[in-house]
Design an enzyme around this catalytic site. Sequence first.
Site, PDB file in Angstrom:
ATOM      1  N   GLU A  69      28.187 -37.025  96.578  1.00 43.50           N
ATOM      2  CA  GLU A  69      27.335 -36.249  95.967  1.00 43.50           C
ATOM      3  C   GLU A  69      27.656 -35.404  94.786  1.00 43.50           C
ATOM      4  OE1 GLU A  69      26.269 -33.441  99.021  1.00 43.50           O
ATOM      5  OE2 GLU A  69      26.138 -35.112 100.578  1.00 43.50           O
ATOM      6  N   LYS A 112      29.082 -32.236  92.672  1.00 45.81           N
ATOM      7  CA  LYS A 112      29.630 -30.834  92.991  1.00 45.81           C
ATOM      8  C   LYS A 112      28.938 -30.188  92.177  1.00 45.81           C
ATOM      9  CE  LYS A 112      33.669 -28.522  94.774  1.00 45.81           C
ATOM     10  NZ  LYS A 112      33.548 -27.297  93.869  1.00 45.81           N
ATOM     11  N   ASP A 116      28.208 -26.723  90.378  1.00 42.96           N
ATOM     12  CA  ASP A 116      28.863 -25.468  90.083  1.00 42.96           C
ATOM     13  C   ASP A 116      27.973 -24.165  90.089  1.00 42.96           C
ATOM     14  OD1 ASP A 116      30.942 -24.043  89.395  1.00 42.96           O
ATOM     15  OD2 ASP A 116      31.034 -24.723  87.417  1.00 42.96           O
ATOM     16  N   TYR A 119      22.343 -29.368 101.122  1.00 42.80           N
ATOM     17  CA  TYR A 119      23.161 -30.527 101.365  1.00 42.80           C
ATOM     18  C   TYR A 119      23.705 -30.375 102.812  1.00 42.80           C
ATOM     19  CZ  TYR A 119      26.566 -27.472  99.074  1.00 42.80           C
ATOM     20  OH  TYR A 119      27.432 -26.663  98.709  1.00 42.80           O
ATOM     21  N   LYS A 142      37.654 -33.579  91.327  1.00 44.57           N
ATOM     22  CA  LYS A 142      37.468 -32.372  90.348  1.00 44.57           C
ATOM     23  C   LYS A 142      37.377 -33.308  88.967  1.00 44.57           C
ATOM     24  CE  LYS A 142      37.045 -28.347  92.272  1.00 44.57           C
ATOM     25  NZ  LYS A 142      37.402 -26.881  92.009  1.00 44.57           N
ATOM     26  N   CYS A 145      52.684  -6.576  58.537  1.00 43.05           N
ATOM     27  CA  CYS A 145      51.856  -6.594  59.943  1.00 43.05           C
ATOM     28  C   CYS A 145      50.632  -6.175  59.446  1.00 43.05           C
ATOM     29  CB  CYS A 145      52.398  -5.335  60.577  1.00 43.05           C
ATOM     30  SG  CYS A 145      51.492  -4.804  62.061  1.00 43.05           S
ATOM     31  N   CYS A 194      49.626  -2.399  60.481  1.00 41.49           N
ATOM     32  CA  CYS A 194      50.294  -1.426  59.887  1.00 41.49           C
ATOM     33  C   CYS A 194      50.830  -1.711  58.568  1.00 41.49           C
ATOM     34  CB  CYS A 194      51.123  -0.679  60.877  1.00 41.49           C
ATOM     35  SG  CYS A 194      52.596  -1.536  61.177  1.00 41.49           S
ATOM     36  N   CYS A 217      56.587  -7.037  64.340  1.00 37.94           N
ATOM     37  CA  CYS A 217      56.622  -5.904  63.583  1.00 37.94           C
ATOM     38  C   CYS A 217      57.414  -4.857  64.222  1.00 37.94           C
ATOM     39  CB  CYS A 217      55.143  -5.310  63.522  1.00 37.94           C
ATOM     40  SG  CYS A 217      54.827  -3.850  63.046  1.00 37.94           S
ATOM     41  N   CYS A 277      53.159   1.508  64.731  1.00 37.34           N
ATOM     42  CA  CYS A 277      52.159   0.574  64.571  1.00 37.34           C
ATOM     43  C   CYS A 277      51.105   0.711  65.593  1.00 37.34           C
ATOM     44  CB  CYS A 277      52.744  -1.004  64.884  1.00 37.34           C
ATOM     45  SG  CYS A 277      51.444  -2.303  64.450  1.00 37.34           S
TER      46      CYS A 277
HETATM   47  P1  AMP Z   1      35.622 -25.057  96.159  1.00 42.84           P
HETATM   48  O1  AMP Z   1      35.104 -23.853  95.733  1.00 42.84           O
HETATM   49  O2  AMP Z   1      36.273 -25.825  94.864  1.00 42.84           O
HETATM   50  O3  AMP Z   1      36.643 -25.093  97.446  1.00 42.84           O
HETATM   51  O4  AMP Z   1      34.588 -25.871  96.507  1.00 42.84           O
HETATM   52  C1  AMP Z   1      33.839 -26.009  97.701  1.00 42.84           C
HETATM   53  C2  AMP Z   1      32.573 -25.570  97.371  1.00 42.84           C
HETATM   54  O5  AMP Z   1      31.714 -26.480  96.594  1.00 42.84           O
HETATM   55  C3  AMP Z   1      31.343 -25.393  98.407  1.00 42.84           C
HETATM   56  O6  AMP Z   1      31.764 -24.098  98.950  1.00 42.84           O
HETATM   57  C4  AMP Z   1      30.346 -25.789  97.919  1.00 42.84           C
HETATM   58  O7  AMP Z   1      29.793 -24.092  97.558  1.00 42.84           O
HETATM   59  C5  AMP Z   1      30.468 -26.139  96.715  1.00 42.84           C
HETATM   60  N1  AMP Z   1      29.558 -27.492  96.312  1.00 42.84           N
HETATM   61  C6  AMP Z   1      28.697 -27.785  95.444  1.00 42.84           C
HETATM   62  N2  AMP Z   1      28.235 -28.866  95.590  1.00 42.84           N
HETATM   63  C7  AMP Z   1      28.427 -29.400  96.977  1.00 42.84           C
HETATM   64  C8  AMP Z   1      28.146 -30.559  97.655  1.00 42.84           C
HETATM   65  N3  AMP Z   1      27.317 -31.336  97.320  1.00 42.84           N
HETATM   66  N4  AMP Z   1      28.630 -30.645  99.063  1.00 42.84           N
HETATM   67  C9  AMP Z   1      29.535 -29.661  99.405  1.00 42.84           C
HETATM   68  N5  AMP Z   1      29.747 -28.549  98.856  1.00 42.84           N
HETATM   69  C10 AMP Z   1      29.399 -28.200  97.501  1.00 42.84           C
END
Ligand code: AMP
Length: 735
Positions: A128, A130, A132, A245, A333, A427, A430, A445, A450
């Site tokens: 899936e 991730k 943000d 999810y 990541k 500088c 000053c 400086c 200053c």
């Molecule tokens: P981290 O904060 O880097 O430890 O990553 C974990 C966090 O990723 C989880 O607490 C979720 O909030 C987030 N997250 C985002 N997308 C997903 C996903 N598809 N499955 C699980 N966690 C996710």
Amino acid sequence: MDTLSLEEARARAQQLREEIDYHSYRYYALDEPEISDAAFDSLMRELQALERRWPEIVIPTSPTQRVGGFVLGEAFEPVTHAQRMYSLDNAMDLDELDAWLARTRQAAAELGVGSAGGEGAELAYVCELKIDGSSLALTYRDGELIRVATRGDGTTGENVTANARTVRDIPLRLRTALSGELEVRGEIYMPHASFERLNEAMHAEAEQSGKAPRLFANPRNAAAGSLRQKDPRVTASRDLATFMYALADNGAVPVQSQWELLEWLHGAGFHVNPTIARCSTEQEVHDFCVRAIEQRSALAYDIDGVVVKVDSFALQRALGFTAKAPRWAIAFKFPPEEKTTVLRSIVVQVGRTGVLTPVAEFDPVLVAGSTVARATLHNLDEVRRKDVRVGDTIIIRKAGDVIPEVLGAIGSLRPAGAELWDMPGECPSCGSPVFRDEDGVAYRCNSAECPAQRLERLSHWVSRGALDIDGLGPKIIEKLVESGLVTDVAGFYRLSAAQLAALETGEEKYVRAMPPERRELLGDWEKEPVLLGETVAAKIYEQIQASKTRPFARVLFGLGVRNVGKTVADTICRAFPSADALTAATEEDLTQIEGVGPVIARTVVQFFATPDNRRLVEDLKAAGLTLERRVGVAGVAGVGAASADGAATGEEPPQTLAGLTFVLTGSLERHTRDEAEEILRSLGAKASGSVSAKTSYVVAGPGAGSKLTKAQQLGVPILDEAALDHILATGEPPA
Ligand code: AMP
């Protein structure tokens, strides 16, 4: 409408609600609307009219009731999660992902589970994106949404029900009948378009009111901030969205795997991210990750990686959890993001000790989730080594939340005549002559007067690691200096609350509300300076007074003696536990201390030999600051038994960690890094900023980067936050 009976109205309203819910689902969760927006609005208006005419037919799950009317306890009251909301372990590159896949394969094999095509049960993964954003837990009782909580520290979150109900893709009712309680988990986020709209609106609003705009740095902060509004109507206007999810308890619905769960969630009305894959080979997992990196910039929202999960719930249960994260999932990541932009200028900043630092200013670019327009170039050698010149197309890199870095310039795009950059001879603050340090790297400086250095010294004093005075930002300090109220750090302690309240903040506001055309006519006539005001002043005043109790080591660090960082300040205070003892110390005395070399010793002795600095120390003493070391770690209240005991009895806690060196990296949830380091030191350990073969332990929180990698390379044992908590609470060294 008035010809309807109450019962007929109730029935019609219920029909409308179901119809509206269905179309919301098509629109928000499936992204496949069946009817026009106008037709949808018309249904909504009819329902609103009915409910207005017969208020007794209103029910909490009515689509008209997203904003307002819903109260469950206090807003933002703590919610203890029945099941902990875990974070995820990270794989920082494909090699680390492979290592996790191999570990999982082996663990599965030991449990008798093989990969696809093999004997026995199948090992498969679900990939899936991730997202943000921030995690969210939605609780339904008998199919109705009753509570929404944030993740918080994983154990306790905040109740944000009233606000989350306004998010239109969160179903108020499940589309699948289910009795009892169900907790659905996922991520709430703000799409890029909404983020940009919001920041533009805030900018425009600020312009109207004549105040400086307070913009969000990135969509993640904007989502979290929008969810914590006092007024749900504000949240409703922010265009938040979700992807769900997970469940708190997988046994709650009749599914056996993550893949089936995603299907179930989708059917129940939740917004499930469409970019998912069930992979039966490791190659497919790889391919998904690589594709996600490529697709990243085309998505309408931020992602920071891929989450790979073992599909089978049975296998997930068998694999279990570490203290912090499930063993059956990993967050891959993304590699640091790189962007190109044009370097517009190289400006020079004057630091606290007079060092001149070149800073690149470039056209703003969005890198790894936030917009950047400046990055340090460190020193002249760096500028030369990277060979960046004004006008160059430069490459900016940012890994996660880490500070942006200028990697270099693209030579072929250099404009004709771009000149080699050089340090100014004077500088910029000053005008005093600039000298190159003996070691040949830093330019400095040396003027004691200053103004740029003074501002930096004052800012350093109030910073978190030093005297930690909240509310005294650089702007206010600048005003205090301009007004002549503060010339050195002792000046903070001579301020009265009234003087602070009357301080001009440098902002201006219109005296009356008026339309923009009139403002243009009146120009500055109708403006008056904004003063700090009594409320803010009282808080700052209190903070200043509170800083008097900070331990001596912090005061020493706050004085900003060159080469004396936090760790060195701490070490020195242990050997010379008062300002008087330090003033009397010689270079030889100081070099006796382990960790203090001749360079540090010389700058310390020079500092305390300078009459101005001696006077400053006397002034601070007179103001009531702590200029001698008190044993125990009073001042760090509520952070573990070790500190609490020390504070209560006034005795130094037993030095159970003597001889150990810790490096803390990544983010910690339950302590600030400073607090944790302070407690470690109080127990006799050293807390260092860099990893070497001498490091005993590295404590790595989420987001840990190069220090963690280095620790792994050197084979330094790595601890998680739970292990750290244990040490801080008991004072026992790690097993
Ligand atoms: P981290 O904060 O880097 O430890 O990553 C974990 C966090 O990723 C989880 O607490 C979720 O909030 C987030 N997250 C985002 N997308 C997903 C996903 N598809 N499955 C699980 N966690 C996710």
